[in-house]
Structures are given as structure tokens and as C-alpha cells.
Design an enzyme around this catalytic site. Structure first.
Site, mmCIF file in Angstrom:
data_model
loop_
_atom_site.group_PDB
_atom_site.id
_atom_site.type_symbol
_atom_site.label_atom_id
_atom_site.label_comp_id
_atom_site.label_asym_id
_atom_site.label_seq_id
_atom_site.Cartn_x
_atom_site.Cartn_y
_atom_site.Cartn_z
ATOM 1 N N CYS A 13 4.177 2.973 -1.803
ATOM 2 C CA CYS A 13 2.882 3.342 -1.221
ATOM 3 C C CYS A 13 2.988 3.145 0.289
ATOM 4 C CB CYS A 13 1.738 2.549 -1.851
ATOM 5 S SG CYS A 13 1.852 0.758 -1.656
ATOM 6 N N ASN A 16 2.658 -1.387 0.767
ATOM 7 C CA ASN A 16 3.346 -2.200 -0.250
ATOM 8 C C ASN A 16 2.625 -3.532 -0.494
ATOM 9 O OD1 ASN A 16 6.611 -3.791 -0.749
ATOM 10 N ND2 ASN A 16 5.398 -2.695 -2.240
ATOM 11 N N CYS A 18 -0.862 -3.111 -2.053
ATOM 12 C CA CYS A 18 -1.907 -2.802 -3.047
ATOM 13 C C CYS A 18 -1.342 -1.986 -4.211
ATOM 14 C CB CYS A 18 -3.073 -2.046 -2.397
ATOM 15 S SG CYS A 18 -3.954 -3.006 -1.150
ATOM 16 N N ARG A 19 -1.142 -0.667 -4.000
ATOM 17 C CA ARG A 19 -0.823 0.216 -5.120
ATOM 18 C C ARG A 19 0.570 0.009 -5.704
ATOM 19 N NH1 ARG A 19 -2.339 5.464 -1.810
ATOM 20 N NH2 ARG A 19 -1.513 4.037 -0.205
ATOM 21 N N SER A 20 1.608 0.002 -4.841
ATOM 22 C CA SER A 20 2.966 -0.052 -5.414
ATOM 23 C C SER A 20 3.323 -1.411 -6.025
ATOM 24 C CB SER A 20 4.030 0.425 -4.418
ATOM 25 O OG SER A 20 4.074 -0.370 -3.259
ATOM 26 N N ASP A 130 -5.957 5.244 -1.955
ATOM 27 C CA ASP A 130 -5.723 4.012 -1.195
ATOM 28 C C ASP A 130 -6.971 3.123 -1.295
ATOM 29 O OD1 ASP A 130 -5.323 2.083 0.701
ATOM 30 O OD2 ASP A 130 -4.642 3.465 2.256
#
Ligand code: 4NP
Length: 162
Positions: A13, A16, A18-20, A130
Site C-alpha cells: 500500500c 505500509n 494500514c492496509r498492507s 485508504d
């Protein structure tokens, strides 16, 4: 699925945090639950290195923890070498795709890029949004979408499509 070499999967993401790292934690638990942990190498990285060394965002850690995922990854920036090491580099949105493709050293590397939402089964989103500037619902939505897409990813790998 090749039974000798582990499949190496990198989630990417922007920050690095939150999402990934959430994708990494969810996918790790899914493969463990199915007894497939030794068949995978799983990691995550960001196209922006400004949070390098940090744990995931506390809001994401709290939301993930409520679903039983402990996120302990330390943020790091995506590198050229990641494209040599990993078999699949799975991005969250078009901006990640564009930035990651600029880090990819050659066309073979670009071919390793995949969009997370291409593995969705229930949800019809074309990106993982995001959540950084969003409220708590943004983090829950990310986890809902990732759980759907990652079970689709695991199925497609165990079926031999990837
Ligand atoms: P992520 O979220 O890409 O899912 O880790 C973000 C984290 C940090 C920033 C943006 C998005 N940032 O601008 O610092």
C-alpha cells in the site's frame, strides 16, 4: 500449486501502516488455519517510506485485534529486490500500482503486480480505500474487503490459477 517451493506474496500500500500490514496479518492467519503456513512466505511494504520502522497505525491494530488478528509488522519501503524475491506483489489501489510499477526493475517484475480487488468474491469495489484520513468505519470497511479478497486469493492459489 507447487508443493516444494513456498509461494512468496508481498502486499503493498502507500504507508505500509494500514492496509498492507492488515492484509499480511489476515492472510497469515488464513493459511495457518488451513495448515498451509509452510507453503507461503508473506510480507508487506509501502511505496512511501515515511513511516519506516513503525508498527501499524493504532486504529488499524485495534480494529484488527477485535477480529483476532495481531499486527506486528514494522513498516518498510518497497524495493527493486522485492520484485526479484516475491512471486506476487499485490497492491491496494491504482496509485499503489502506478508507484510500484515505477520501482519494478523490468517487465517481468511488472507482470508480478496484481490488484487486491481482482480477487474479490462478494464485494464490488475496484480498490481498497485508504483509511488513513477516515473514521473508524473506514478501518472496518478495509478489513471486510480484505477478508473477502484474501479468501479469493487463497482459493485461486490452491486451485492452481496463480
Ligand atoms: P496505508 O495508509 O497506505 O494503508 O498504510 C496510509 C498511511 C499513511 C499515509 C497515507 C496512507 N500517509 O500519508 O502518511
Amino acid at each position: 500449486m507447487n508443493h516444494t517451493e513456498p509461494k512468496k506474496i508481498l502486499f503493498v500500500c502507500l504507508g505500509n501502516i494500514c492496509r498492507s500490514p492488515a492484509a499480511e496479518g489476515i492472510f497469515r492467519r488464513m493459511v495457518e488455519k488451513q495448515g498451509l503456513a509452510d507453503r507461503f512466505v508473506i510480507d508487506s511494504a509501502g511505496t512511501y517510506g515515511g513511516h519506516a520502522g513503525e508498527l501499524p497505525d493504532s486504529r488499524m491494530r485495534a480494529a484488527a485485534s477485535r477480529r483476532g488478528y495481531e499486527l506486528t509488522h514494522r513498516s518498510r519501503k518497497l524495493t527493486e529486490d522485492d520484485f526479484r524475491l516475491f512471486d506476487m506483489v499485490i497492491v491496494m489501489d491504482d496509485s499503489n500500482y502506478e508507484r510500484a510499477s515505477r520501482t519494478a526493475p523490468d517487465m517481468e517484475s511488472v507482470a508480478k503486480l496484481h490488484r487486491m480487488t481482482d480477487f474479490a468474491r462478494k464485494h464490488v469495489w475496484d480498490h481498497i480505500p485508504d483509511p488513513y484520513y477516515e473514521g473508524a468505519e473506514g478501518f472496518e470497511l478495509v478489513l471486510d474487503l480484505l477478508e473477502d479478497c484474501l479468501s479469493g486469493l487463497l482459493d485461486s492459489i490452491t486451485r492452481g490459477d496463480e
